[in-house]
Design a protein around this motif. Structure first.
Motif, short mmCIF file in Angstrom:
data_model
loop_
_atom_site.label_atom_id
_atom_site.label_comp_id
_atom_site.label_asym_id
_atom_site.label_seq_id
_atom_site.Cartn_x
_atom_site.Cartn_y
_atom_site.Cartn_z
N PHE A 170 0.82 -1.21 0.00
CA PHE A 170 0.00 0.00 0.00
C PHE A 170 0.85 1.26 0.00
CE2 PHE A 170 -3.52 -2.79 1.11
CZ PHE A 170 -4.54 -2.22 0.39
N LYS B 154 1.81 1.64 -3.63
CA LYS B 154 0.64 2.04 -4.40
C LYS B 154 0.28 3.51 -4.16
CE LYS B 154 -4.23 0.85 -5.09
NZ LYS B 154 -5.37 0.04 -4.60
N SER B 155 0.30 3.92 -2.89
CA SER B 155 -0.04 5.31 -2.56
C SER B 155 1.01 6.27 -3.09
CB SER B 155 -0.18 5.46 -1.04
OG SER B 155 -1.22 4.67 -0.55
N ASN C 25 0.48 6.65 -6.87
CA ASN C 25 -0.67 7.51 -7.18
C ASN C 25 -0.40 8.97 -6.84
OD1 ASN C 25 -2.18 5.34 -8.11
ND2 ASN C 25 -3.13 4.95 -6.12
N LEU C 26 0.31 9.19 -5.75
CA LEU C 26 0.65 10.56 -5.36
C LEU C 26 1.58 11.20 -6.38
CD1 LEU C 26 0.52 12.85 -3.27
CD2 LEU C 26 2.41 11.74 -2.06
N PHE D 14 -4.28 14.15 -5.51
CA PHE D 14 -4.46 12.85 -4.86
C PHE D 14 -5.29 12.98 -3.59
CE2 PHE D 14 -2.93 9.84 -1.63
CZ PHE D 14 -3.13 8.63 -2.27
N ASN E 138 -8.63 8.11 -1.30
CA ASN E 138 -7.17 8.25 -1.31
C ASN E 138 -6.66 8.71 0.05
OD1 ASN E 138 -7.02 7.47 -3.95
ND2 ASN E 138 -6.82 9.53 -4.79
N CYS E 139 -7.41 9.61 0.69
CA CYS E 139 -7.02 10.07 2.03
C CYS E 139 -7.09 8.93 3.04
CB CYS E 139 -7.92 11.23 2.46
SG CYS E 139 -7.72 12.73 1.51
N GLU F 187 -6.67 5.76 2.36
CA GLU F 187 -5.55 4.86 2.08
C GLU F 187 -4.24 5.43 2.61
OE1 GLU F 187 -3.59 3.13 -1.94
OE2 GLU F 187 -5.74 2.76 -1.65
N ALA F 188 -4.04 6.76 2.43
CA ALA F 188 -2.82 7.39 2.94
C ALA F 188 -2.76 7.33 4.46
CB ALA F 188 -2.76 8.84 2.45
#
Length: 200
Positions: free
Chosen positions: A105, A108-109, A112-113, A120, A126-127, A129-130
């Motif tokens: 993760f 992945k994050s 994407n960022l 993002f 997304n928040c 996941e972060a």
């Protein structure tokens, strides 16, 4: 509690045995508690090997300047040993899986960022996941630090078992680790609900 107290003051250690009554009687006769006393703290720790739990007990009696006695107690029951010999392999496998989960993760994050930039953070999931990645990384750091603290403490206890060692600091880090793990479970549940396409 009325106030907080540092590590100063006078200490008497009550060892296992039959002479504690005599020690307390001596303290009473010599007026160990007088008009200058502001608090008396009693601390002890018990361990139940069958349930693998430590109970860290603090009993406080405060004597305010206005007179009287104000009492306070704190009982923290924690599991400072994460596993027994029979479950060590299973727990280590779960921990390794958790580290792989974090690494996946995190990658992945970060990917994407890098692609989306600050956009993002405009998406709710997304928040989530972060935040999940950050809490998971914090949990790993807290676990390692707590493990070191507990190991050092138990080495000191084994080297000198009849001198009191406070477990409060270890219990504090264990509580903080538990709160972080609770946040991870909450965020992971939200993410799981999204995977099941429940309407939130």
């Amino acid at each position: 509690m009325i106030s907080t107290y540092g590590g100063g003051g006078y200490v008497i250690i009550l060892e296992p045995g039959r002479y504690n009554h005599k020690r307390l009687w001596t303290l009473e006769n010599h007026l160990w508690i007088d008009h200058n006393t502001r608090a008396v703290l009693t601390e002890f720790t018990t361990y139940n090997g069958q349930s693998n739990l430590f109970s860290i007990v603090t009993l406080v009696a405060e004597f305010p300047a206005s007179g009287g006695v104000v009492t306070f107690n704190s009982i923290q029951t924690v599991r400072l040993y994460d596993f027994t010999e029979s479950s060590e392999v299973f727990v280590r496998c779960i921990q390794a899986f958790f580290l792989c989960f974090i690494a996946f993760f995190l990658f992945k994050s970060a990917k994407n960022l890098y692609r989306q930039g600050w956009n993002f953070f405009y998406q709710f999931w997304n928040c989530i996941e972060a935040a999940l990645v950050l809490f998971a990384a914090a949990a790993v750091g807290l676990y390692v630090y707590r493990y070191q603290q507990v190991s050092n403490l138990l080495v000191r206890v084994n080297a000198d078992p009849f001198n009191f060692k406070s477990f409060q600091f270890a219990a504090y880090w264990d509580d903080l680790y538990t709160f972080v793990m609770a946040a991870i479970v909450c965020l992971a549940t939200l993410k799981f609900n999204r995977l099941l396409r429940y309407k939130l």
